[in-house]
Design an enzyme around this catalytic site. Sequence first.
Site, PDB file in Angstrom:
ATOM      1  N   GLY A 173       0.838  -1.191   0.000  1.00  0.00           N
ATOM      2  CA  GLY A 173       0.000   0.000   0.000  1.00  0.00           C
ATOM      3  C   GLY A 173       0.868   1.234   0.000  1.00  0.00           C
ATOM      4  O   GLY A 173       2.044   1.191  -0.393  1.00  0.00           O
TER       5      GLY A 173
ATOM      6  N   LYS B 270      -0.307   9.305  17.954  1.00  0.00           N
ATOM      7  CA  LYS B 270      -0.690   9.001  16.568  1.00  0.00           C
ATOM      8  C   LYS B 270      -2.120   8.477  16.518  1.00  0.00           C
ATOM      9  O   LYS B 270      -2.899   8.864  15.636  1.00  0.00           O
ATOM     10  CB  LYS B 270       0.279   7.960  15.989  1.00  0.00           C
ATOM     11  CG  LYS B 270      -0.058   7.485  14.565  1.00  0.00           C
ATOM     12  CD  LYS B 270       0.150   8.579  13.539  1.00  0.00           C
ATOM     13  CE  LYS B 270      -0.198   8.126  12.123  1.00  0.00           C
ATOM     14  NZ  LYS B 270       0.609   6.991  11.658  1.00  0.00           N
TER      15      LYS B 270
ATOM     16  N   GLY C 274       4.045   1.010   2.665  1.00  0.00           N
ATOM     17  CA  GLY C 274       4.966  -0.040   2.251  1.00  0.00           C
ATOM     18  C   GLY C 274       5.670   0.311   0.952  1.00  0.00           C
ATOM     19  O   GLY C 274       6.887   0.112   0.815  1.00  0.00           O
TER      20      GLY C 274
ATOM     21  N   SER D 298      -5.941   7.427   4.560  1.00  0.00           N
ATOM     22  CA  SER D 298      -6.027   6.033   4.126  1.00  0.00           C
ATOM     23  C   SER D 298      -7.430   5.481   4.349  1.00  0.00           C
ATOM     24  O   SER D 298      -7.915   4.651   3.571  1.00  0.00           O
ATOM     25  CB  SER D 298      -5.004   5.183   4.885  1.00  0.00           C
ATOM     26  OG  SER D 298      -5.217   5.277   6.283  1.00  0.00           O
TER      27      SER D 298
END
Length: 316
Positions: A18, A195, A21, A266
């Site tokens: 994705g 995060k 990566g 995402s």
Amino acid sequence: MLTPVPPTTITWHILGAGAIGSLWAIYGHRAGADVRLILRDQQTLDAYQQCAGIRLHSGEQTLHYQLPARCSTSLPSPIQHLLITTKAPQTLPALKALSTHIADDAVLLLLQNGLGIAEQIQREFPKATVIQGSTTEGCYRQNRFEFVHAGRGQTFIGSTKDGEHDTLLQLANSLSFSPLSVSVSDNIKAVLWRKLAVNCVINPLTVIHRCRNGELLNSPEHRAQMRQVVDEILKVSAALGYTDWVVDLHELVTDVATTTAANRSSMLQDVEAERDTEIDAITGYLCHLAAQHKIAVPMNQQLLDKVKRLSSPHQP
């Protein structure tokens, strides 16, 4: 215990082609590192080869490389260093499919959104060293194997175990491919919680409003929703003893939305592509902790329910 390994001798297998990566894969390949992609199946590998690799747009520059890639059925054994960038719901099934190829004492480095997965991996691979990481690099998919590096961020890795700083530093150096820079955090739990908090705000709200990260700041209504989500996170953080980690959370969320303004989260990309989202490992994880401590988080619960409905259109 981690065994020191010279960074130049490390072969990194990357599970998950994705955005994140592929970002590490293409910059690593350009830097001359030994990085190898693990793709889901033969069909995905065929598509990768038809596209002649990965294309990455970064500013005025476009990189296009066909780095080594295999699917899980044709991997050499054993895998010693594995960078895991899959979506949270896909992680355990993907690792189980690779289990015969993973060395017992492998280093498994998680670089994904959400919390709660590392503990599951450690139970499944008890002899492995599980390291957690966090990145705020902004990258999104434009086509199947085409991505846009939309915003620079910071990347940290760390361990909850003592005495591993020097080896963690070696691993961080081995994954620092210009312009990406990986640092070691002495308090990775705080990094991951911050995060998670940012993701709880930006990801579901960009899904609900179908907008880029920065567009959340353009509407008084959206800003009010961001503040409500943050206020609820602060209550949960206080109950967990994490107050010091999120004292500047309102400002942090605004800064992240600003620096990744052009990025499409995402989660938004997953909903638009009718893929499973990471909402259970993000907002769902927060809501679970809130319920354990009997803290009302109505805005986060509402966002959790809405995103789950949107990502499962067949459900009423």
